[in-house]
Design an enzyme around this catalytic site. Structure first.
Site, PDB file in Angstrom:
ATOM      1  N   GLY A  55       0.795  -1.237   0.000  1.00 27.26           N
ATOM      2  CA  GLY A  55       0.000   0.000   0.000  1.00 27.26           C
ATOM      3  C   GLY A  55       0.819   1.274   0.000  1.00 27.26           C
ATOM      4  O   GLY A  55       0.288   2.362  -0.229  1.00 27.26           O
ATOM      5  N   GLY A  56       2.135   1.147   0.308  1.00 25.36           N
ATOM      6  CA  GLY A  56       3.008   2.319   0.225  1.00 25.36           C
ATOM      7  C   GLY A  56       2.652   3.430   1.197  1.00 25.36           C
ATOM      8  O   GLY A  56       1.937   3.214   2.184  1.00 25.36           O
ATOM      9  N   LYS A  67      -6.811  10.804   6.532  1.00 24.07           N
ATOM     10  CA  LYS A  67      -8.251  11.054   6.361  1.00 24.07           C
ATOM     11  C   LYS A  67      -9.038  10.542   7.569  1.00 24.07           C
ATOM     12  O   LYS A  67     -10.056  11.128   7.944  1.00 24.07           O
ATOM     13  CB  LYS A  67      -8.791  10.419   5.070  1.00 24.07           C
ATOM     14  CG  LYS A  67      -8.157  10.952   3.786  1.00 24.07           C
ATOM     15  CD  LYS A  67      -8.104  12.436   3.690  1.00 24.07           C
ATOM     16  CE  LYS A  67      -6.907  13.183   3.288  1.00 24.07           C
ATOM     17  NZ  LYS A  67      -5.583  12.921   3.131  1.00 24.07           N
ATOM     18  N   GLY A 130      14.741  -3.588  -3.137  1.00 23.75           N
ATOM     19  CA  GLY A 130      15.235  -4.009  -4.452  1.00 23.75           C
ATOM     20  C   GLY A 130      16.123  -2.969  -5.111  1.00 23.75           C
ATOM     21  O   GLY A 130      15.887  -1.763  -4.990  1.00 23.75           O
ATOM     22  N   ALA A 284       6.989  19.966   6.435  1.00 22.88           N
ATOM     23  CA  ALA A 284       6.148  19.522   5.304  1.00 22.88           C
ATOM     24  C   ALA A 284       6.393  20.467   4.139  1.00 22.88           C
ATOM     25  O   ALA A 284       5.533  21.277   3.783  1.00 22.88           O
ATOM     26  CB  ALA A 284       4.675  19.515   5.715  1.00 22.88           C
ATOM     27  N   GLY A 286       7.371  19.565   0.980  1.00 26.69           N
ATOM     28  CA  GLY A 286       7.351  18.893  -0.314  1.00 26.69           C
ATOM     29  C   GLY A 286       7.942  17.503  -0.229  1.00 26.69           C
ATOM     30  O   GLY A 286       8.360  17.053   0.846  1.00 26.69           O
ATOM     31  N   ARG A 287       7.930  16.811  -1.355  1.00 30.54           N
ATOM     32  CA  ARG A 287       8.472  15.457  -1.411  1.00 30.54           C
ATOM     33  C   ARG A 287       9.480  15.357  -2.548  1.00 30.54           C
ATOM     34  O   ARG A 287       9.438  16.138  -3.495  1.00 30.54           O
ATOM     35  CB  ARG A 287       7.342  14.425  -1.603  1.00 30.54           C
ATOM     36  CG  ARG A 287       6.340  14.427  -0.449  1.00 30.54           C
ATOM     37  CD  ARG A 287       5.295  13.346  -0.627  1.00 30.54           C
ATOM     38  NE  ARG A 287       5.846  12.011  -0.596  1.00 30.54           N
ATOM     39  CZ  ARG A 287       6.071  11.305   0.527  1.00 30.54           C
ATOM     40  NH1 ARG A 287       5.772  11.806   1.700  1.00 30.54           N
ATOM     41  NH2 ARG A 287       6.581  10.090   0.461  1.00 30.54           N
ATOM     42  N   ASP A 327       4.891   8.815  -8.385  1.00 31.97           N
ATOM     43  CA  ASP A 327       5.650   9.985  -7.914  1.00 31.97           C
ATOM     44  C   ASP A 327       7.024  10.089  -8.585  1.00 31.97           C
ATOM     45  O   ASP A 327       7.513  11.196  -8.840  1.00 31.97           O
ATOM     46  CB  ASP A 327       5.867   9.923  -6.391  1.00 31.97           C
ATOM     47  CG  ASP A 327       4.594  10.189  -5.606  1.00 31.97           C
ATOM     48  OD1 ASP A 327       3.512  10.284  -6.233  1.00 31.97           O
ATOM     49  OD2 ASP A 327       4.676  10.282  -4.366  1.00 31.97           O
ATOM     50  N   HIS A 459     -31.806  18.672  -5.442  1.00 27.58           N
ATOM     51  CA  HIS A 459     -31.926  19.828  -4.549  1.00 27.58           C
ATOM     52  C   HIS A 459     -32.446  19.367  -3.202  1.00 27.58           C
ATOM     53  O   HIS A 459     -33.357  18.541  -3.153  1.00 27.58           O
ATOM     54  CB  HIS A 459     -32.915  20.845  -5.149  1.00 27.58           C
ATOM     55  CG  HIS A 459     -33.160  22.022  -4.252  1.00 27.58           C
ATOM     56  ND1 HIS A 459     -32.254  23.046  -4.115  1.00 27.58           N
ATOM     57  CD2 HIS A 459     -34.203  22.301  -3.430  1.00 27.58           C
ATOM     58  CE1 HIS A 459     -32.737  23.932  -3.257  1.00 27.58           C
ATOM     59  NE2 HIS A 459     -33.916  23.504  -2.819  1.00 27.58           N
TER      60      HIS A 459
END
Ligand code: NAD
Length: 487
Positions: A55-56, A67, A130, A284, A286-287, A327, A459
């Site tokens: 799942g990384g 979330k 790897g 935080a 950036g990556r 990414d 609506h």
């Protein structure tokens, strides 16, 4: 086709422990999707992942756990704001351990589901780190020795890592990246968030709801650089009520580790005098892609100076049988971009005519309120001199937004002045992330102003603000005075 392909899988050659038709390096949303699609197309697939759980970053220490925590934060805030409707609750009792367990349960459910699906599909999962040894072999350090995976095709999906500001005391666990912040070790009294981008603001949303006094420091003149300012404004306004200080055009010059806390010094437009003491600091900013960590040179795969691995629209690198997705290929670094690229790579390998050619990739900040945008932004249109017509519907005129006490939102749509087709959309407000999907579909389907305005939206909902924004552009709106008459 699938059986035929599987039958052609060669036996391992000398020095190879497992031979695959497709080896996938990395099991984040990109990697597992590529592996599952390749297996479903009948290819013998090996999925290599350094962590025990599939799942990384997204599933384990990113999108999903954040979330779950943001949901808790939203409920805390909603409960606290129900006063005007005659309902008041006491201060929330927060059991941090239970919150952590709850978040971990969500993650476990998804990651164990992936494990089961890999098994069902006969995708062989190899746990270990790897590195390429040659254009057709990856050596995997498993902890119990080296396992050599030979492959006909490879899909690199090795992702990205948090960017570090040099010179900070990273050995101090109180200095965290997003993974550390999601561990939720404690509720700090004072926390500094370095970077007013998506991760910084999502984590500020969580911790401020839990009661932490937050300072945010951002290098640029505004929060979430790259997003239209009118979309950021309602978020900024609300954040200002919830956090202690937002320091724009400012940066941290040093952080010192002390027993009593992390002492930060600043410089720039909003820099406080002297030093500020924090219980925790979140970096935080950036990556950075992981392209330089996989021995790509041994396979002849080109990695640029920043660590990205360039790929074409078939997701092929400069080495024709090696593909790259997610990414590590480039921005935006988003799970939903990776999963779509993954399917393209697997399908191209299986001989299908696939191409990664999206008209729009949506972005969402799951802040409070949320901000979501897709396609052309107004900022970009102005910078590039692209003509557009705009329809903007303020949520102050939405009965549903008023009913939930959140009328600060706005939905805006941009259209081509000639064809009237939708070019872009931006939404700020609760659930903006859910609402943007309609705009993406409209763009991909070539919908115009009339198509969106004449589609009957239910609506009273927040999604009807998309139809009403189109009516604003057309001049057919009746819920507000139209900005111009319909021709
Ligand atoms: P980001 O690029 O969104 O924001 C980083 C912010 O830090 C920017 O505003 C930048 O101007 C600022 N910054 C950079 N250096 C600084 C410094 N020295 N001092 C102060 N501010 C500084 O990056 P992020 O928030 O770390 O997110 C990383 C990646 O993860 C992004 O590519 C994003 O797409 C992805 N992500 C997406 C989501 C989502 O889709 N909801 C959530 C989290 C992360």
């Amino acid at each position: 086709m699938s059986e035929k392909l599987a039958e052609t899988a060669p036996a391992p050659a000398k020095g190879i422990d497992i031979q695959a038709q497709v080896a996938v390096l990395g099991a984040g949303p990109g990697g597992y999707t590529a592996a599952f699609r390749a297996a479903d197309l009948g290819l013998k697939t090996v999925l290599i992942e350094r962590h025990a759980s599939l799942g990384g970053v997204c599933l384990n220490v990113g999108c999903i756990p954040s979330k779950a925590l943001l949901h808790a934060a939203a409920v805390i805030n909603e409960a606290a704001e129900l006063g005007p409707m005659g309902v008041s609750f006491g201060a929330p009792a927060i059991d941090l351990e239970a919150m952590r367990t709850g978040k971990d349960r969500v993650v476990k459910k998804l990651t164990s589901g992936l494990k089961a699906m890999a098994k069902q599909r006969q995708v062989e999962v190899v746990t270990g780190t790897g590195r390429f040894e040659s254009p057709n072999r990856i050596a995997v350090e498993t902890g119990e020795g080296t396992l050599r995976v030979g492959f006909d095709h490879c899909i690199i999906a090795c992702g990205s890592s948090p960017l570090r500001i040099p010179g900070l005391p990273y050995e101090d666990p109180r200095l965290m990246d997003s993974t550390g912040a999601l561990e939720l070790r404690d509720i700090p009294g004072r926390m500094l968030v370095i970077g007013g981008g998506i991760i910084g603001l999502e984590m500020a949303t969580v911790y401020s709801a839990l009661g932490t006094a937050i300072d945010i420091v951002e290098l640029q003149p505004g929060l979430i650089p790259g997003c239209d300012r009118d979309l950021v404004k309602p978020l900024e306004k609300r954040l200002k009520q919830r956090v202690r200080n937002i320091m724009l055009e400012t940066r941290v010059t040093s952080i010192q580790s002390r027993t009593e806390g992390l002492a930060a010094r600043f410089e720039g437009k909003a820099a406080p005098e002297g030093e500020m003491l924090y219980d925790r600091v979140l970096v935080a900013v950036g990556r950075t892609p992981n392209g330089k960590l996989i021995g790509a040179e041994a396979a002849g795969v080109r990695v640029d100076e920043r660590g990205f691995i360039p790929a074409d629209q078939h997701m092929r690198t400069n080495v024709p049988h090696i593909f790259a997705i997610g990414d590590v290929v480039g921005n935006p670094m988003l799970a939903h971009k990776a999963t779509h690229e993954a399917k393209v790579a697997a399908e191209v390998i299986a001989g299908l005519p696939a191409l990664f050619d999206p008209l729009a990739i949506p972005s969402v900040a799951y802040t409070d309120p949320e901000i979501a945008w897709m396609g052309l932004t107004e900022t970009e249109a102005k910078e590039r001199g692209i003509a557009y017509e705009k329809g903007a519907f303020p949520w102050a005129a939405s009965g549903r937004a008023l009913g939930i006490g959140r009328d600060e939102g706005m939905t805006k749509l941009l259209f081509d002045p000639e064809t009237k087709r939708i070019l872009g959309a931006g939404i700020v407000g609760v659930n903006a992330g859910e609402l943007i999907g309609e705009a993406v579909l409209a763009l991909e389907m070539g919908a115009d102003m009339e198509d969106i305005g004449l589609s009957i939206h239910p609506h009273p909902t927040l999604c009807e603000t998309l139809g009403l924004a189109a009516e604003m552009a057309e001049g057919t709106i009746t819920d507000l005075v139209p900005p111009r008459k319909r021709k």
